[in-house]
Design an enzyme around this catalytic site. Structure first.
Site, PDB file in Angstrom:
ATOM      1  N   SER A  93       6.027 -20.492   1.615  1.00  0.00           N
ATOM      2  CA  SER A  93       5.048 -21.514   1.985  1.00  0.00           C
ATOM      3  C   SER A  93       4.010 -21.701   0.885  1.00  0.00           C
ATOM      4  O   SER A  93       4.340 -22.101  -0.221  1.00  0.00           O
ATOM      5  CB  SER A  93       4.409 -21.160   3.331  1.00  0.00           C
ATOM      6  OG  SER A  93       3.669 -22.232   3.846  1.00  0.00           O
ATOM      7  N   ASP A 233       1.701 -28.090   0.442  1.00  0.00           N
ATOM      8  CA  ASP A 233       1.997 -26.802  -0.162  1.00  0.00           C
ATOM      9  C   ASP A 233       3.480 -26.777  -0.539  1.00  0.00           C
ATOM     10  O   ASP A 233       4.168 -27.798  -0.502  1.00  0.00           O
ATOM     11  CB  ASP A 233       1.636 -25.656   0.791  1.00  0.00           C
ATOM     12  CG  ASP A 233       2.412 -25.699   2.100  1.00  0.00           C
ATOM     13  OD1 ASP A 233       3.024 -26.735   2.393  1.00  0.00           O
ATOM     14  OD2 ASP A 233       2.405 -24.688   2.822  1.00  0.00           O
ATOM     15  N   ASP A 235       6.301 -25.716   0.725  1.00  0.00           N
ATOM     16  CA  ASP A 235       7.374 -26.099   1.647  1.00  0.00           C
ATOM     17  C   ASP A 235       6.977 -27.253   2.553  1.00  0.00           C
ATOM     18  O   ASP A 235       7.740 -27.640   3.435  1.00  0.00           O
ATOM     19  CB  ASP A 235       7.817 -24.902   2.484  1.00  0.00           C
ATOM     20  CG  ASP A 235       6.744 -24.421   3.447  1.00  0.00           C
ATOM     21  OD1 ASP A 235       5.537 -24.605   3.143  1.00  0.00           O
ATOM     22  OD2 ASP A 235       7.092 -23.850   4.499  1.00  0.00           O
ATOM     23  N   ASP A 237       4.979 -27.574   5.022  1.00  0.00           N
ATOM     24  CA  ASP A 237       4.582 -27.449   6.430  1.00  0.00           C
ATOM     25  C   ASP A 237       3.090 -27.714   6.559  1.00  0.00           C
ATOM     26  O   ASP A 237       2.614 -28.070   7.635  1.00  0.00           O
ATOM     27  CB  ASP A 237       4.966 -26.082   7.014  1.00  0.00           C
ATOM     28  CG  ASP A 237       4.259 -24.899   6.361  1.00  0.00           C
ATOM     29  OD1 ASP A 237       3.726 -25.039   5.239  1.00  0.00           O
ATOM     30  OD2 ASP A 237       4.254 -23.811   6.970  1.00  0.00           O
TER      31      ASP A 237
END
Length: 440
Positions: A93, A233, A235, A237
């Protein structure tokens, strides 16, 4: 064994996170999974970690759908689209480039809850898995382009607008969030990307979209005719936003704006215990209550799945619309922010959210569990209004403070807030004194 934090397994590659671990997780997940979706963020280590995890799944007789380099919400949503039993994101992440991790998803789009995480940990500890016969190993199919296209089309169907003409700067952060630009361009926006090339070393800026890391984006928005700035960020999410005047919107302000737009009178909104009083005050104006959860998107998602909860969000940048998915979907949040701005500028909306002094501190602690036990015991003895959902949160009437152990680092996080600056300082001092005494 405790491998999973609230956001899955994370840590340095070659130390905490290894190919051997990924293989074992694949085997453990394959015990009761017939079909699993797997994807990864751009970190180079993700390639061999994904290969190892896929090998463990297939060895167990589990069929694998590979969505390749994909945002975590693409993976989370694809579990349901593919009628799979689970999903796996190989990602750390917003963590630094030297880290990687493994996060597991349910068909609803919600991350694995505590019970499911514990089951996987028990299988890892016991080495319990059942390899398939040589002619019954799982299959492998690729759905990389299809998954991204499906995600973009789904987001478009979930928005209130068919088209937009906004000028948007999207800082992808060298991550996997390019689907945001796909959707906005398809809707007619003029889109410019920053750090748009996926690169797991994150050369453009550190992965986490903090105010410091988004200074270039904020400056570019302020100095151009852009309406909105978006930052993801690694990834995707998480999503943070910059208003058209160049103001980086705090997580609490963005939470208040999203929640107010999503909720109706009588609804509830799920927020973690470290959320500002400003969110509750802003929502109270339209007769919407906040429901506190432990920190972590899995807990917010659990609360958001209940009847009467219209939205769930974390000030860290995770946003959940339960009518659409229980996975924090940064691209959906980005496109929603642009839609809200098109109806009324984000800067004008943000100006209506109260601004209260909030104090935050991180204190390095080795034995954080034992220290928090001592903090909890003393707080329960000395204070009347105490919540122990996650750490200890003390309501002082005109202020509050929270002490909680980090789920991923040897830290105890200290937060204090009041509607008055001096009172916020006093609350922080009280919390730090309690922590100091507990450490000694």
């Amino acid at each position: 064994m405790t491998l999973f934090g609230t956001s899955g397994i994370r840590g340095p590659v070659g130390e905490t996170v290894t190919a051997d671990l990924a293989l074992s997780v694949g085997r453990a997940l394959g015990v009761d999974s017939d079909r699993v979706v797997v994807g990864r963020d751009p970190r180079e280590s993700g390639e061999f970690l994904q290969s190892a995890l896929v090998a463990g799944l297939r060895e167990s007789g589990t069929d694998v759908v590979d969505v390749g380099l994909a945002s975590t919400p693409t993976v989370g949503r694809a579990v349901g689209w593919q009628a799979a039993d689970a999903g796996v994101s190989i990602t750390a992440s917003h963590n630094p480039a030297e880290d990687n991790g493994i996060k597991l998803w349910q068909p609803s789009g919600q991350a694995f809850d505590a019970e499911r995480r514990e089951t996987i940990e028990e299988r890892l500890e016991d080495g319990a898995f059942d390899p398939a016969d040589w002619d019954e190993c799982g299959t492998l199919e690729s759905w990389a382009t299809g998954a991204r296209t499906r995600h973009a089309e789904t987001i478009r169907s979930e928005l209130d607008r068919d088209s937009l003409s906004s000028h948007v700067l999207v800082d992808v952060g060298n991550g996997a969030g390019g689907v945001t630009a796909d959707v906005l361009q398809a809707m007619g926006c003029h889109v410019e990307t920053l750090n748009g090339q996926p690169d797991g070393a994150f050369p453009g800026r550190p992965s986490e979209p903090t105010p410091e890391n988004c200074q270039s984006l904020a400056t570019l928005v302020a100095e151009s005719d852009a309406d909105v700035g978006i930052a993801h960020d690694g990834d995707a999410d998480r999503m943070r936003a910059v208003a058209g005047d160049g103001t980086y919107l705090s997580g609490d302000v963005l939470l208040a704006l999203f929640a107010r737009a999503a909720a109706s009178p009588g609804d509830r909104v799920a927020v973690p215990v470290d959320t500002s009083l400003a969110v509750g005050d802003h929502l109270a104006e339209i007769d919407v209550d906040v429901e506190y959860t432990p920190v972590g998107d899995v807990y917010v998602a659990e609360a958001a799945s209940a009847e009467g909860v219209a939205f769930g969000g974390e000030p860290s940048g995770a946003w959940i619309w339960p009518d659409h998915t229980l996975c924090p979907d940064g691209p959906l949040a980005a496109c929603t922010a642009v839609t809200l701005d098109a109806d009324r500028p984000l800067a004008d909306r943000a100006a209506e959210v109260p601004s209260y002094p909030i104090r935050r501190d991180n204190v390095g602690v080795d034995a954080k569990g034992a220290v928090m036990d001592r903090v909890r015991e003393r707080v329960l003895d000395e204070f009347d209004d105490v919540t122990t959902l996650d750490g200890v949160r003390v309501d002082l009437g005109d202020a509050w403070f929270l002490l909680r152990a980090s789920g991923t680092q040897p830290l105890i996080r200290v937060t204090a807030e009041a509607r008055d600056a001096d009172r916020a300082d006093d609350a922080l001092a009280t919390a730090r004194d309690l922590l100091s005494d507990a450490r000694t």
